[in-house]
Motif scaffolding. Structure first.
Motif, short mmCIF file in Angstrom:
data_model
loop_
_atom_site.label_atom_id
_atom_site.label_comp_id
_atom_site.label_asym_id
_atom_site.label_seq_id
_atom_site.Cartn_x
_atom_site.Cartn_y
_atom_site.Cartn_z
N VAL A 38 36.06 32.18 50.05
CA VAL A 38 35.87 33.29 49.12
C VAL A 38 35.85 32.75 47.70
O VAL A 38 36.71 31.95 47.32
CB VAL A 38 36.98 34.35 49.28
N VAL A 39 34.85 33.18 46.92
CA VAL A 39 34.70 32.77 45.53
C VAL A 39 34.82 34.01 44.64
O VAL A 39 34.08 34.98 44.82
CB VAL A 39 33.34 32.08 45.29
N HIS A 40 35.74 33.99 43.70
CA HIS A 40 36.00 35.13 42.81
C HIS A 40 35.13 34.98 41.56
O HIS A 40 35.38 34.13 40.72
CB HIS A 40 37.48 35.12 42.43
N ASP A 51 35.59 41.25 35.42
CA ASP A 51 36.64 42.14 34.92
C ASP A 51 37.79 42.29 35.91
O ASP A 51 38.68 43.12 35.71
CB ASP A 51 36.07 43.51 34.55
N ALA A 52 37.79 41.50 36.97
CA ALA A 52 38.85 41.61 37.98
C ALA A 52 39.94 40.58 37.70
O ALA A 52 39.66 39.43 37.37
CB ALA A 52 38.28 41.39 39.38
N PRO A 53 41.20 40.97 37.84
CA PRO A 53 42.30 40.01 37.71
C PRO A 53 42.36 39.12 38.95
O PRO A 53 41.50 39.20 39.84
CB PRO A 53 43.52 40.91 37.62
N ALA A 54 43.36 38.29 39.01
CA ALA A 54 43.59 37.51 40.23
C ALA A 54 43.77 38.47 41.41
O ALA A 54 44.34 39.56 41.26
CB ALA A 54 44.82 36.62 40.07
N VAL A 55 43.29 38.06 42.58
CA VAL A 55 43.32 38.95 43.73
C VAL A 55 43.94 38.25 44.94
O VAL A 55 43.91 37.03 45.05
CB VAL A 55 41.91 39.45 44.11
N ASP A 60 45.59 33.97 48.69
CA ASP A 60 46.69 34.41 47.85
C ASP A 60 46.44 34.01 46.40
O ASP A 60 46.34 32.82 46.09
CB ASP A 60 48.01 33.78 48.35
N GLY A 61 46.31 35.01 45.52
CA GLY A 61 46.24 34.74 44.08
C GLY A 61 45.00 33.98 43.64
O GLY A 61 45.10 33.02 42.87
N VAL A 62 43.82 34.43 44.07
CA VAL A 62 42.58 33.79 43.66
C VAL A 62 42.14 34.37 42.32
O VAL A 62 41.89 35.57 42.20
CB VAL A 62 41.48 33.99 44.72
N ASP A 63 42.03 33.53 41.30
CA ASP A 63 41.66 33.97 39.96
C ASP A 63 40.15 33.82 39.75
O ASP A 63 39.45 33.21 40.58
CB ASP A 63 42.42 33.16 38.91
N TYR A 64 39.68 34.34 38.63
CA TYR A 64 38.25 34.27 38.31
C TYR A 64 37.75 32.83 38.33
O TYR A 64 38.39 31.94 37.76
CB TYR A 64 37.99 34.90 36.93
N THR A 65 36.63 32.61 38.98
CA THR A 65 35.94 31.33 39.22
C THR A 65 36.69 30.43 40.21
O THR A 65 36.19 29.34 40.54
CB THR A 65 35.64 30.53 37.94
N GLU A 66 37.82 30.86 40.71
CA GLU A 66 38.51 30.07 41.73
C GLU A 66 38.01 30.46 43.11
O GLU A 66 37.39 31.51 43.32
CB GLU A 66 40.02 30.29 41.65
N SER A 67 38.28 29.59 44.08
CA SER A 67 37.87 29.85 45.45
C SER A 67 38.93 29.32 46.40
O SER A 67 39.79 28.52 46.03
CB SER A 67 36.51 29.18 45.76
#
Length: 262
Positions: free
Chosen positions: A165-167, A171-175, A188-195
């Motif tokens: 999964v790639v975030h 406008d979304a926070p960590a998910v 757990d805790g994927v932030d923007y541009t993280e995967s």
């Protein structure tokens, strides 16, 4: 975050991609393949060296995940390889020579309107996703910048599926991403541009996207039905706006799933 839940059925057949080839396509649910490939970019053709042998090559695909960008064209070394790419689409892999390549992304049909023009380096026997991410609007919170990912195209065992999964929702926070009503934590805790990547049993899943909390039980902002086949690797791009009414474009949050291998 909005409490409204959106649901989208993503059915992935063996040997097919959930998002289609980019050029000449109107959306992510049809069939198609990229057209207009440049020299050295034909996925059907191996490149011969001057000595008569085969040159080392890499595989590259492009995903348009910038929610306020128009359809785009993609140029490699000055030649158009993908045209009129809409938001949410991911191309098939294109074969390129290993080494440095100039990549330019422009508004579709207008090469003078360039949103990215830079060199990227690709290594032989490696697959990459070039993800058009961020926002092109002036004063954007997350400025436009391609995200270059190295892809794992190896297939898992026949009863397992690999899911990355790639975030890329600006406008979304960590998910947190869960399944089975929150009983299974996939990411757990994927932030923007993280995967993040995981292997799961091949099966049908409802995956829930939640605001990041320590106990992974945050509010569900969206959920999606996903069918994962055995022996297959997938990448899911979480893209679009959680609150499109407050953003430059009315592009809602969605999950776009591409098949990496089978």
């Amino acid at each position: 975050m909005s409490s409204n839940t959106s649901r989208r059925r993503v059915l992935l057949g063996i040997g097919t991609a959930a998002t289609v080839g980019l050029a000449g396509c109107g959306g992510s649910e049809g069939d198609g393949t990229p057209t207009g490939t440049a020299d050295g970019m034909d996925p059907e053709t191996e490149t011969e060296t001057d000595g008569g042998g085969m040159s080392e090559t890499a595989m590259v695909r492009v995903a348009h995940m910038s929610p306020d960008a128009p359809n785009v064209d993609v140029y490699v070394d000055g030649s158009a390889v993908l045209e009129d790419v809409p938001f949410g689409d991911t191309s098939d892999y294109l074969e390129v020579d290993a080494g440095d390549h100039d990549v330019e992304i422009t508004a579709a049909g207008d090469q003078s309107t360039s949103v990215f023009d830079d060199s990227i380096t690709v290594e032989a026997d490696t697959a990459y996703s070039v993800v058009a991410a961020g926002e092109i609007s002036e004063g954007a919170d997350e400025p436009f910048a391609p995200l270059i990912l190295e892809d794992d195209t190896s297939a898992p065992s026949e009863d397992m599926a690999s899911l990355r999964v790639v975030h890329v929702s600006p406008d979304a926070p960590a998910v947190d991403i869960t399944a089975a009503g929150g009983d299974v934590v996939l990411f757990d805790g994927v932030d923007y541009t993280e995967s993040g990547s995981t292997e799961v049993q091949a099966n049908d899943y409802t995956v829930e996207v939640r605001g990041d909390t320590e106990s992974n039980d945050g509010e569900v902002v969206a959920d999606f039905d996903v069918s994962l086949n055995g022996g297959t690797a997938y990448t899911a791009f979480a893209a679009g706006y959680l609150s499109p009414g407050d953003e430059p474009a009315d592009t809602g949050f969605d999950l776009f799933v591409a098949q990496d291998s089978s």
